[in-house]
Design a protein around this motif. Structure first.
Motif, PDB file in Angstrom:
ATOM      1  N   ARG A  53       1.018 -13.776   7.751  1.00 41.18           N
ATOM      2  CA  ARG A  53       0.818 -13.032   8.999  1.00 41.18           C
ATOM      3  C   ARG A  53      -0.662 -12.659   9.154  1.00 41.18           C
ATOM      4  O   ARG A  53      -1.249 -12.808  10.223  1.00 41.18           O
ATOM      5  CB  ARG A  53       1.701 -11.778   8.946  1.00 41.18           C
ATOM      6  CG  ARG A  53       1.508 -10.800  10.056  1.00 41.18           C
ATOM      7  CD  ARG A  53       2.337  -9.537   9.746  1.00 41.18           C
ATOM      8  NE  ARG A  53       2.013  -8.482  10.677  1.00 41.18           N
ATOM      9  CZ  ARG A  53       2.906  -7.644  11.170  1.00 41.18           C
ATOM     10  NH1 ARG A  53       4.168  -7.738  10.835  1.00 41.18           N
ATOM     11  NH2 ARG A  53       2.529  -6.706  11.997  1.00 41.18           N
ATOM     12  N   ARG A  57      -3.177 -14.019  12.102  1.00 38.41           N
ATOM     13  CA  ARG A  57      -3.870 -13.078  12.993  1.00 38.41           C
ATOM     14  C   ARG A  57      -5.382 -13.064  12.772  1.00 38.41           C
ATOM     15  O   ARG A  57      -6.087 -12.207  13.318  1.00 38.41           O
ATOM     16  CB  ARG A  57      -3.320 -11.674  12.798  1.00 38.41           C
ATOM     17  CG  ARG A  57      -1.868 -11.545  13.243  1.00 38.41           C
ATOM     18  CD  ARG A  57      -1.557 -10.104  13.536  1.00 38.41           C
ATOM     19  NE  ARG A  57      -0.200  -9.972  14.040  1.00 38.41           N
ATOM     20  CZ  ARG A  57       0.159  -9.147  15.008  1.00 38.41           C
ATOM     21  NH1 ARG A  57      -0.731  -8.387  15.596  1.00 38.41           N
ATOM     22  NH2 ARG A  57       1.407  -9.067  15.400  1.00 38.41           N
ATOM     23  N   LYS A  59      -7.008 -12.167  10.109  1.00 35.67           N
ATOM     24  CA  LYS A  59      -7.530 -11.068   9.275  1.00 35.67           C
ATOM     25  C   LYS A  59      -8.134 -11.614   7.982  1.00 35.67           C
ATOM     26  O   LYS A  59      -9.023 -11.002   7.406  1.00 35.67           O
ATOM     27  CB  LYS A  59      -6.400 -10.102   8.915  1.00 35.67           C
ATOM     28  CG  LYS A  59      -5.658  -9.516  10.113  1.00 35.67           C
ATOM     29  CD  LYS A  59      -6.090  -8.104  10.365  1.00 35.67           C
ATOM     30  CE  LYS A  59      -5.495  -7.538  11.636  1.00 35.67           C
ATOM     31  NZ  LYS A  59      -4.056  -7.316  11.540  1.00 35.67           N
ATOM     32  N   SER A 119       4.656   9.845  -3.586  1.00 34.30           N
ATOM     33  CA  SER A 119       4.354  10.659  -2.411  1.00 34.30           C
ATOM     34  C   SER A 119       4.528  12.124  -2.732  1.00 34.30           C
ATOM     35  O   SER A 119       4.090  12.979  -1.973  1.00 34.30           O
ATOM     36  CB  SER A 119       5.347  10.366  -1.286  1.00 34.30           C
ATOM     37  OG  SER A 119       5.572   9.019  -1.133  1.00 34.30           O
ATOM     38  N   HIS A 140      -2.453   7.504  -3.771  1.00 33.97           N
ATOM     39  CA  HIS A 140      -1.329   7.392  -2.831  1.00 33.97           C
ATOM     40  C   HIS A 140      -1.743   6.669  -1.546  1.00 33.97           C
ATOM     41  O   HIS A 140      -2.568   7.168  -0.786  1.00 33.97           O
ATOM     42  CB  HIS A 140      -0.793   8.802  -2.511  1.00 33.97           C
ATOM     43  CG  HIS A 140       0.383   8.774  -1.605  1.00 33.97           C
ATOM     44  ND1 HIS A 140       0.580   9.684  -0.601  1.00 33.97           N
ATOM     45  CD2 HIS A 140       1.422   7.918  -1.534  1.00 33.97           C
ATOM     46  CE1 HIS A 140       1.684   9.389   0.043  1.00 33.97           C
ATOM     47  NE2 HIS A 140       2.216   8.330  -0.500  1.00 33.97           N
ATOM     48  N   ASN A 143       1.932   3.419   4.361  1.00 30.30           N
ATOM     49  CA  ASN A 143       2.660   2.245   4.845  1.00 30.30           C
ATOM     50  C   ASN A 143       2.467   2.046   6.353  1.00 30.30           C
ATOM     51  O   ASN A 143       2.715   2.982   7.090  1.00 30.30           O
ATOM     52  CB  ASN A 143       4.149   2.495   4.505  1.00 30.30           C
ATOM     53  CG  ASN A 143       5.061   1.389   4.954  1.00 30.30           C
ATOM     54  OD1 ASN A 143       4.623   0.267   5.171  1.00 30.30           O
ATOM     55  ND2 ASN A 143       6.327   1.708   5.109  1.00 30.30           N
ATOM     56  N   ASN A 191       2.182  14.171   3.370  1.00 30.59           N
ATOM     57  CA  ASN A 191       3.640  14.324   3.422  1.00 30.59           C
ATOM     58  C   ASN A 191       4.095  15.770   3.521  1.00 30.59           C
ATOM     59  O   ASN A 191       5.179  16.037   4.039  1.00 30.59           O
ATOM     60  CB  ASN A 191       4.296  13.623   2.237  1.00 30.59           C
ATOM     61  CG  ASN A 191       4.380  12.139   2.494  1.00 30.59           C
ATOM     62  OD1 ASN A 191       4.862  11.719   3.537  1.00 30.59           O
ATOM     63  ND2 ASN A 191       3.877  11.341   1.581  1.00 30.59           N
ATOM     64  N   GLN A 227       3.877   5.831  16.799  1.00 30.69           N
ATOM     65  CA  GLN A 227       5.323   5.664  16.918  1.00 30.69           C
ATOM     66  C   GLN A 227       5.961   7.044  16.723  1.00 30.69           C
ATOM     67  O   GLN A 227       5.351   7.935  16.140  1.00 30.69           O
ATOM     68  CB  GLN A 227       5.867   4.644  15.919  1.00 30.69           C
ATOM     69  CG  GLN A 227       5.615   4.987  14.488  1.00 30.69           C
ATOM     70  CD  GLN A 227       5.980   3.858  13.531  1.00 30.69           C
ATOM     71  OE1 GLN A 227       5.489   3.825  12.420  1.00 30.69           O
ATOM     72  NE2 GLN A 227       6.836   2.948  13.927  1.00 30.69           N
TER      73      GLN A 227
HETATM   74  C1  LIG Z   1       6.154   8.312   2.675  1.00 32.15           C
HETATM   75  C2  LIG Z   1       4.760   8.167   2.248  1.00 32.15           C
HETATM   76  O1  LIG Z   1       4.460   8.586   1.238  1.00 32.15           O
HETATM   77  C3  LIG Z   1       3.624   7.630   2.866  1.00 32.15           C
HETATM   78  C4  LIG Z   1       3.698   6.928   4.129  1.00 32.15           C
HETATM   79  O2  LIG Z   1       3.536   5.770   4.106  1.00 32.15           O
HETATM   80  S1  LIG Z   1       3.962   7.857   5.472  1.00 32.15           S
HETATM   81  C5  LIG Z   1       3.930   6.680   6.761  1.00 32.15           C
HETATM   82  C6  LIG Z   1       2.555   6.531   7.314  1.00 32.15           C
HETATM   83  N1  LIG Z   1       2.597   5.506   8.299  1.00 32.15           N
HETATM   84  C7  LIG Z   1       2.487   5.787   9.606  1.00 32.15           C
HETATM   85  O3  LIG Z   1       2.357   6.930  10.009  1.00 32.15           O
HETATM   86  C8  LIG Z   1       2.589   4.583  10.487  1.00 32.15           C
HETATM   87  C9  LIG Z   1       2.414   4.946  11.926  1.00 32.15           C
HETATM   88  N2  LIG Z   1       2.598   3.757  12.747  1.00 32.15           N
HETATM   89  C10 LIG Z   1       1.603   2.864  12.972  1.00 32.15           C
HETATM   90  O4  LIG Z   1       0.482   2.996  12.501  1.00 32.15           O
HETATM   91  C11 LIG Z   1       1.956   1.702  13.865  1.00 32.15           C
HETATM   92  O5  LIG Z   1       3.090   2.022  14.616  1.00 32.15           O
HETATM   93  C12 LIG Z   1       2.208   0.363  13.077  1.00 32.15           C
HETATM   94  C13 LIG Z   1       0.909  -0.105  12.410  1.00 32.15           C
HETATM   95  C14 LIG Z   1       3.306   0.505  12.027  1.00 32.15           C
HETATM   96  C15 LIG Z   1       2.682  -0.696  14.055  1.00 32.15           C
HETATM   97  O6  LIG Z   1       1.743  -0.756  15.102  1.00 32.15           O
HETATM   98  P1  LIG Z   1       2.123  -1.368  16.552  1.00 32.15           P
HETATM   99  O7  LIG Z   1       0.883  -1.282  17.364  1.00 32.15           O
HETATM  100  O8  LIG Z   1       3.384  -0.756  17.020  1.00 32.15           O
HETATM  101  O9  LIG Z   1       2.559  -2.826  16.215  1.00 32.15           O
HETATM  102  P2  LIG Z   1       1.694  -4.125  16.089  1.00 32.15           P
HETATM  103  O10 LIG Z   1       0.934  -4.414  17.351  1.00 32.15           O
HETATM  104  O11 LIG Z   1       2.675  -5.145  15.594  1.00 32.15           O
HETATM  105  O12 LIG Z   1       0.678  -3.785  14.919  1.00 32.15           O
HETATM  106  C16 LIG Z   1      -0.609  -3.216  15.081  1.00 32.15           C
HETATM  107  C17 LIG Z   1      -1.504  -3.821  14.050  1.00 32.15           C
HETATM  108  O13 LIG Z   1      -1.009  -3.525  12.732  1.00 32.15           O
HETATM  109  C18 LIG Z   1      -0.696  -4.739  12.036  1.00 32.15           C
HETATM  110  N3  LIG Z   1       0.563  -4.527  11.307  1.00 32.15           N
HETATM  111  C19 LIG Z   1       1.669  -3.894  11.745  1.00 32.15           C
HETATM  112  N4  LIG Z   1       2.585  -3.822  10.767  1.00 32.15           N
HETATM  113  C20 LIG Z   1       2.043  -4.437   9.693  1.00 32.15           C
HETATM  114  C21 LIG Z   1       2.497  -4.688   8.377  1.00 32.15           C
HETATM  115  N5  LIG Z   1       3.691  -4.297   7.940  1.00 32.15           N
HETATM  116  N6  LIG Z   1       1.663  -5.341   7.544  1.00 32.15           N
HETATM  117  C22 LIG Z   1       0.453  -5.747   7.941  1.00 32.15           C
HETATM  118  N7  LIG Z   1      -0.042  -5.533   9.179  1.00 32.15           N
HETATM  119  C23 LIG Z   1       0.749  -4.892  10.043  1.00 32.15           C
HETATM  120  C24 LIG Z   1      -0.542  -5.792  13.083  1.00 32.15           C
HETATM  121  O14 LIG Z   1      -0.876  -7.062  12.549  1.00 32.15           O
HETATM  122  C25 LIG Z   1      -1.509  -5.342  14.146  1.00 32.15           C
HETATM  123  O15 LIG Z   1      -2.819  -5.736  13.823  1.00 32.15           O
HETATM  124  P3  LIG Z   1      -3.826  -6.285  14.972  1.00 32.15           P
HETATM  125  O16 LIG Z   1      -3.686  -5.298  16.117  1.00 32.15           O
HETATM  126  O17 LIG Z   1      -5.165  -6.252  14.322  1.00 32.15           O
HETATM  127  O18 LIG Z   1      -3.333  -7.639  15.290  1.00 32.15           O
END
Ligand SMILES: CC(=O)CC(=O)SCCNC(=O)CCNC(=O)[C@H](O)C(C)(C)COP(=O)(O)OP(=O)(O)OC[C@H]1O[C@@H](n2cnc3c(N)ncnc32)[C@H](O)[C@@H]1OP(=O)(O)O
Length: 284
Positions: A53, A57, A59, A119, A140, A143, A191, A227
């Motif tokens: 992927r 894209r 990258k 976390s 840490h 995601n 968190n 989101q």
């Molecule tokens: C529990 C814990 O301890 C810790 C945690 O992780 S807490 C969770 C923290 N995470 C967050 O808060 C995530 C918040 N959400 C986001 O940042 C975004 O919604 C998202 C990145 C998940 C998706 O973004 P989106 O704009 O809806 O989708 P999409 O257009 O497909 O993706 C945006 C970019 O991220 C990339 N992307 C999305 N998901 C990806 C993945 N799983 N792996 C790699 N790249 C990814 C896409 O390739 C895209 O890149 P470009 O714009 O450069 O092409």
């Protein structure tokens, strides 16, 4: 300060695969350990899919040379020569302490850093089961790991400042992430704020106050979140969300950290979010 070239990652799930990927993309030699042949295969597929992927894209130039830097194996002993090992297994204190105890006996470099991607589990609990708590800290990631810039650096009271600085140089200079410093308290910075927010959204849904779609649309359109909280819980995994909530509750005994019954029932039912195909939403 010697740069880190060899990295071990334990666990190749959502977080472990992401960590292995960013390390390999930074040119590191990476060994990932999974617990069974099936899990190792699933991990390899996850890594391949993500790197393809990234390639499609634009990258990265090509997925193949990055994949060639990652070895997925099943024997923990393969990590013996690593300069840094990052644990990314299930969010369970007993499983993590047992793993740290084993890793302590396996790593041969006295300067090797033993890190956890936990976390919410106190780093001290992992440090004290080893003979080298001064080399144990939390690193840490968030995601999706290849996308999100943040890393929380969590030294325990016993971590050597030189080890924290070596880890900082690794995540910032080598991986290109940005680090924030956190105290060794359950949930660290992100968190401790994010989980009660997600739990409040689940309570709001559970009480019939609003639909999942409207709660999420509210936060996306009204507060510019990428989101909504329920879609985010699906991304994190409902089992992980519940486990983090339980660690926070255990640490602070505050009702805001208590997992609502709906979350518990969904986890009981195997509705774990994106990774199982269904959580608050359904995924094809
Ligand atoms: C529990 C814990 O301890 C810790 C945690 O992780 S807490 C969770 C923290 N995470 C967050 O808060 C995530 C918040 N959400 C986001 O940042 C975004 O919604 C998202 C990145 C998940 C998706 O973004 P989106 O704009 O809806 O989708 P999409 O257009 O497909 O993706 C945006 C970019 O991220 C990339 N992307 C999305 N998901 C990806 C993945 N799983 N792996 C790699 N790249 C990814 C896409 O390739 C895209 O890149 P470009 O714009 O450069 O092409």
């Amino acid at each position: 300060m010697t740069a880190i070239r060899s990295v071990g990652v334990v666990g190749c799930g959502l977080m472990g695969a992401g960590i292995a990927e960013v390390c390999a993309r930074a040119g590191k030699d990476v060994v990932v350990v999974e617990s069974s042949p099936a899990a190792a295969d699933a991990g390899r597929q996850r890594l391949e899919a993500s790197l393809k992927r990234a390639e499609s894209r634009g990258k990265i130039e090509a997925a193949a040379p990055v994949l060639a830097r990652i070895q997925v194996v099943e024997q923990l002993e393969t990590l013996a020569d690593r300069e840094l090992v990052i644990e990314a297994i299930v969010e369970d204190e007993v499983a993590k302490t047992e793993l740290f105890r084993r890793l302590d006996g396996i790593l041969t470099d006295p300067e090797a850093i033993l890190a956890s991607n936990t976390s919410s589990i106190p780093i001290m609990k992992l440090g004290v089961v080893t003979s080298r708590p001064e080399h144990v800290l939390g690193i840490h990631f968030f995601n999706p790991v290849p996308v999100l810039a943040l890393v929380e650096l969590v030294p325990s009271l016993l971590t050597s400042p030189a080890v924290t600085e070596r880890a900082r140089a690794f995540v910032q200079d080598d991986l290109g992430k940005q680090a924030i410093d956190c105290q060794d308290r359950a949930g660290f910075v992100v968190n401790a704020l994010l989980i009660p927010f997600i739990l409040s959204a689940i309570r709001m849904l559970e009480s019939g106050f609003a639909t999942a779609e409207d709660i999420d649309r509210g936060l996306v359109l009204g507060a510019a979140h990428p989101q909504g909280p329920l879609a985010l819980a699906d991304l994190i995994g409902l089992d992980t969300t519940k486990a983090v909530a339980e660690s926070l509750y255990e640490e602070f005994k505050e009702p805001l950290y208590a997992a609502p019954p709906l979350l518990a029932r969904m986890v009981d039912a195997g509705l774990l979010g994106r990774k199982s195909g269904r959580g608050f939403y359904t995924y094809s």
